[in-house]
Write a protein that holds these residues in place. Structure first.
Motif, PDB file in Angstrom:
ATOM      1  N   GLY A 119       0.061   7.212  -6.593  1.00  0.00           N
ATOM      2  CA  GLY A 119      -0.349   8.154  -5.924  1.00  0.00           C
ATOM      3  C   GLY A 119      -2.162   8.159  -5.785  1.00  0.00           C
ATOM      4  N   LEU A 120      -2.795   9.200  -5.357  1.00  0.00           N
ATOM      5  CA  LEU A 120      -4.154   9.294  -5.231  1.00  0.00           C
ATOM      6  C   LEU A 120      -4.992   9.980  -6.178  1.00  0.00           C
ATOM      7  N   PHE A 161       1.020   4.173  -3.094  1.00  0.00           N
ATOM      8  CA  PHE A 161       0.868   5.639  -2.746  1.00  0.00           C
ATOM      9  C   PHE A 161       2.025   6.276  -3.418  1.00  0.00           C
ATOM     10  N   PHE A 162       3.247   6.005  -3.281  1.00  0.00           N
ATOM     11  CA  PHE A 162       4.013   6.881  -3.716  1.00  0.00           C
ATOM     12  C   PHE A 162       4.375   6.415  -5.234  1.00  0.00           C
ATOM     13  N   SER A 221       0.649  -1.015   0.010  1.00  0.00           N
ATOM     14  CA  SER A 221      -0.079  -0.176   0.058  1.00  0.00           C
ATOM     15  C   SER A 221       0.967   1.607   0.016  1.00  0.00           C
ATOM     16  N   ILE A 222       2.035   1.166   0.616  1.00  0.00           N
ATOM     17  CA  ILE A 222       2.952   2.388   0.791  1.00  0.00           C
ATOM     18  C   ILE A 222       3.553   2.546  -0.686  1.00  0.00           C
ATOM     19  N   ILE A 263      -6.005   3.312   2.144  1.00  0.00           N
ATOM     20  CA  ILE A 263      -5.220   4.055   1.300  1.00  0.00           C
ATOM     21  C   ILE A 263      -4.850   3.475  -0.106  1.00  0.00           C
ATOM     22  N   GLY A 264      -4.326   2.195   0.218  1.00  0.00           N
ATOM     23  CA  GLY A 264      -3.555   1.676  -0.872  1.00  0.00           C
ATOM     24  C   GLY A 264      -4.926   0.995  -1.800  1.00  0.00           C
ATOM     25  N   SER A 282      -5.597   3.919  -3.926  1.00  0.00           N
ATOM     26  CA  SER A 282      -4.576   4.149  -4.708  1.00  0.00           C
ATOM     27  C   SER A 282      -4.608   3.162  -6.054  1.00  0.00           C
ATOM     28  N   TYR A 306      -7.095  12.575  -6.207  1.00  0.00           N
ATOM     29  CA  TYR A 306      -7.634  13.549  -5.281  1.00  0.00           C
ATOM     30  C   TYR A 306      -8.747  14.032  -5.954  1.00  0.00           C
ATOM     31  N   ALA A 340      -3.660   2.236   6.209  1.00  0.00           N
ATOM     32  CA  ALA A 340      -2.592   2.023   5.025  1.00  0.00           C
ATOM     33  C   ALA A 340      -3.330   0.939   4.025  1.00  0.00           C
ATOM     34  N   GLN A 397      -7.725   3.817  -8.026  1.00  0.00           N
ATOM     35  CA  GLN A 397      -7.751   5.401  -8.575  1.00  0.00           C
ATOM     36  C   GLN A 397      -9.371   5.937  -8.319  1.00  0.00           C
TER      37      GLN A 397
END
Length: 322
Positions: free
Chosen positions: A40-41, A36-37, A32-33, A186-187, A190, A43, A183, A193
């Motif tokens: 991305g998300l 994210f990097f 997941s990290i 969020i993963g 991401s 937004y 996490a 999307q």
């Protein structure tokens, strides 16, 4: 006779595959990290900036028709929602149209606003723009920082609360479970999307609260059982505690998921991202309460207090089957 989904004599060994379950959680958090990097998300307008338009019309709001009318204008992210208020007249129908900032501009240009108004009037000639507000990049950046601080602050407060109520080992386990839940949420946003806006931040805070509630129930029973079964190994006491609270966990999570799945299917696009986040969070939160938080406590160990009596010392409802 009451219906029991989980039998009273349930004796599941939740640590039978501890290395696999805990290892899978570690891998999922790392993945997941990385997502994210790298990806991305996606937004939403709250974090990227844009323009919010409040419309009013005499005819009922048709969100699908509004969206179809704006689809040919290449506006990017567009969110349309109907606004309800008991004070509205019968012929007063209000909608909120949110359009992301166009490339090179912090808000929608006057030309684009004219095109949007013309497109929506094509659906309903009685439609009027009652208010137009813009959110710039600076405000969006502040919203991101505030959102991060809200989530981190909630987790820090929970760390202190669990530390004071139980032992430091329990607080580490509880916060590790919360980090796992946030996490993974969020993963998945991401990975697929899915639009990430302030509503999802609210969902994350809801997930944190729901997950810690489930974890505290297991920890509270574990604390009672640590005093009751002083000679049993910690792994057995944690297993007993998880089995004793399993009925409560299944009933609470199951009934909540029934309502959430109904909203996910029938709720429409406006709340779908929010409902999906909470649904996913409840699933991973229930998992982490059993397979992450307790594993951390088992690895750290808990010092037994031999001076306390060998009977449960919880509240008057300590022996009630939750």
């Amino acid at each position: 006779m009451p219906i029991r989904i989980v039998p009273d004599d349930t004796n599941i060994n939740f640590f039978a595959a501890a290395r696999i379950t805990f290892g899978a959680s570690v891998v999922a958090v790392i993945a997941s990290i990385i997502l994210f990097f790298t990806m991305g998300l996606n937004y939403g307008i709250d974090f990227t900036g844009g323009t919010s338009i409040r419309t009013e019309a005499e005819q009922p709001v048709d969100i699908g028709a509004y969206r179809d009318a704006l689809s040919g204008l290449d506006l990017g992210d567009v969110t349309i929602s109907e606004v309800f208020d008991p004070g509205f007249d019968d012929d007063q129908h209000v909608a909120q149209v949110r359009i992301q900032a166009q490339e090179g501009h912090e808000s929608v240009s006057n030309e684009t606003m004219g095109a949007v108004e013309a497109a929506l009037k094509g659906v309903d000639p009685t439609l009027e723009f009652m208010a137009v507000d813009s959110v710039g990049g600076k405000v969006s950046g502040e919203l991101i920082r505030t959102a991060v601080l809200a989530v981190v602050g909630a987790m820090a407060a929970i760390l202190v609360y669990i530390w004071l109520r139980f032992e430091w080992q329990f607080s580490i386990g509880a916060v590790a479970a919360l980090v796992h839940d946030v996490a993974l949420t969020i993963g998945i946003f991401s990975l697929f999307q899915i639009k990430f806006d302030l509503a999802i931040i609210a969902a994350l805070l809801t997930i944190v609260g729901y997950s810690i509630n489930d974890t505290v129930v297991v920890f509270d029973r574990a604390r009672e059982n640590l005093r009751k079964f002083k000679t049993r190994p910690l792994i057995e006491v944690l297993n007993i505690s998880a089995n004793e609270t399993l009925s409560r966990t299944v009933m609470t999570s199951g009934t909540t998921l029934v309502a959430l799945i109904a909203l996910l299917v029938l709720g429409g696009d406006v709340i779908r991202g929010f409902v999906f986040a909470i649904t996913w969070g409840i699933v991973v939160g229930t998992y982490s309460s059993i397979y992450v938080a307790k594993n951390i406590v088992l690895m750290l160990g808990v010092k037994r207090d031999w001076d306390k009596p060998s009977t449960p010392t919880g509240g008057q409802f300590a022996d009630v089957d939750a």
